[in-house]
Design an enzyme around this catalytic site. Structure first.
Site, PDB file in Angstrom:
ATOM      1  N   CYS A 149      48.464  40.473  33.196  1.00 56.31           N
ATOM      2  CA  CYS A 149      48.460  41.954  33.403  1.00 56.31           C
ATOM      3  C   CYS A 149      47.563  43.505  33.279  1.00 56.31           C
ATOM      4  CB  CYS A 149      49.010  42.587  32.187  1.00 56.31           C
ATOM      5  SG  CYS A 149      50.847  41.345  31.928  1.00 56.31           S
ATOM      6  N   GLN A 150      46.499  42.374  33.932  1.00 58.74           N
ATOM      7  CA  GLN A 150      44.856  43.311  33.466  1.00 58.74           C
ATOM      8  C   GLN A 150      44.555  43.184  34.831  1.00 58.74           C
ATOM      9  OE1 GLN A 150      42.294  41.304  31.235  1.00 58.74           O
ATOM     10  NE2 GLN A 150      42.142  39.419  32.416  1.00 58.74           N
TER      11      GLN A 150
END
Length: 352
Positions: A149-150
């Protein structure tokens, strides 16, 4: 030193709204008291709709979901999921890139950075974009893979470094995730909750030294010690296996007060006007708000994206930033996302 700007963002989601179908399917897989627990968590998830490249089955709860997953049957192999990714991803990328205006911008792009953790094929998405939108054959290509997600913040960081070293650069960033291709056949409650959270989406951005959009002021990376197994992402025989521990919100809430000075380069939390936090789930947003002692409405934009789209992995934080830009929000900001490790990536920006 050259100033760097995130000039604009464009996004796209597939046509199929699947939140109800996926939730009903997961509920049917749950056993005993887990079924009541799943229903309780679903009611508190803060998600109203999610989208997938898969067409939802009718009626909901019929034992099949999109013809791709079947109750009590074998779930698709990794090979079948990657073939579906290869078929579906280009069209979703095209939709977002058309909205970005790449058909006019294409010949001027010098670098392309593609981030994904849900599909891998070579030649990849970069090659498709070069051909479809007339990018120079000399364009420099980078793939940011499997950072979860980053990854959007990692991709923007690469673009920032590129423009600072080559002020004439015009960098295209593409974050494309088809998370719904990796749901698992299981009765484990933590795994079933993935049916409740994840969705598909694509976000694209243009980064350059042109003084429009968000000024990118810096980045910070932090690995949270002794939490490396709380988020994991491994390739299995039947898709990619994700571990998302229920301990993640607790860990973040307790770690963020100590991490904040590093993430904000010494600035006080109160000096940040705009918080673009990746909405990994309602509990993640609650943990960030608690850990940083944020005002009640500080994460309103992130909660809105979660409600409308669910968790689209790397693309999601760009959806949040795009919504802020479209609303004309002004001030000093911080984008924040989390990924395997457990690790955190922060981006400091100014919306002027």
């Amino acid at each position: 030193m050259t100033q760097v700007f995130l000039n604009r963002i464009a996004t796209a989601t597939p046509a199929h709204q699947v939140h109800g179908a996926f939730s009903a399917f997961a509920m049917a897989q749950a056993l005993g008291r887990d079924r009541a627990a799943f229903a309780r968590m679903a009611s508190r998830a803060g998600i109203a709709s999610r989208h997938s490249v898969l067409t939802p089955s009718e009626p909901e709860g019929s034992g099949t979901t999109c013809g791709f997953y079947r109750q009590g049957g074998a779930f698709p192999t990794t090979r079948a999921r990657m073939r579906r990714w290869e078929d579906e991803a280009p069209g979703l990328a095209d939709a977002a890139l058309e909205r970005l205006g790449l058909r006019d911008e294409g010949p001027g792009i010098t670098h392309i950075i593609v981030a994904t953790c849900t599909g891998f094929v070579a030649p990849g998405m970069d090659r498709h974009i070069i051909t479809r939108f007339g990018l120079p054959l000399s364009v420099e290509r980078t793939t940011v893979g499997f950072m979860g997600c980053q990854a959007a913040i990692n991709a923007l960081k690469l673009a920032w470094h590129t423009v600072r070293s080559q002020p004439e650069a015009r960098v295209l960033v593409v974050c494309l995730e088809l998370c719904t291709l990796h749901l698992q056949g299981t009765t484990a409650l933590e795994q079933l909750l993935c049916f409740l959270l994840f969705a598909d989406g694509c976000a694209t951005a243009l980064v350059s030294a042109e003084a429009t959009g968000l000024r990118l002021d810096g980045f910070s990376s932090v690995v949270i010690p002794e939490a490396h197994e709380q988020i994991t992402w491994r390739i299995g025989d039947a898709g990619f296996d994700m571990t998302l521990s229920g301990m993640v919100p607790f860990t973040l809430a307790h770690a963020l007060p100590d991490l904040a000075p590093r993430m904000l380069a010494g600035r006080a939390v109160s000096s940040v006007d705009l918080w673009a936090v990746h909405p990994g789930g309602r509990s993640i947003l609650d943990a960030v708000a608690h850990g940083l002692d944020l005002p009640g409405d500080a994460l309103e934009t992130s909660r809105g994206v979660l409600s409308d789209h669910g968790n689209m992995s790397s693309a999601t934080v760009l959806f949040v930033l795009e919504r802020m830009m479209r609303a004309g929000r002004r001030g000093r900001g911080c984008a924040l996302a989390f990924g395997p490790g457990l690790s955190a990536e922060a981006m400091r920006f100014e919306a002027a």
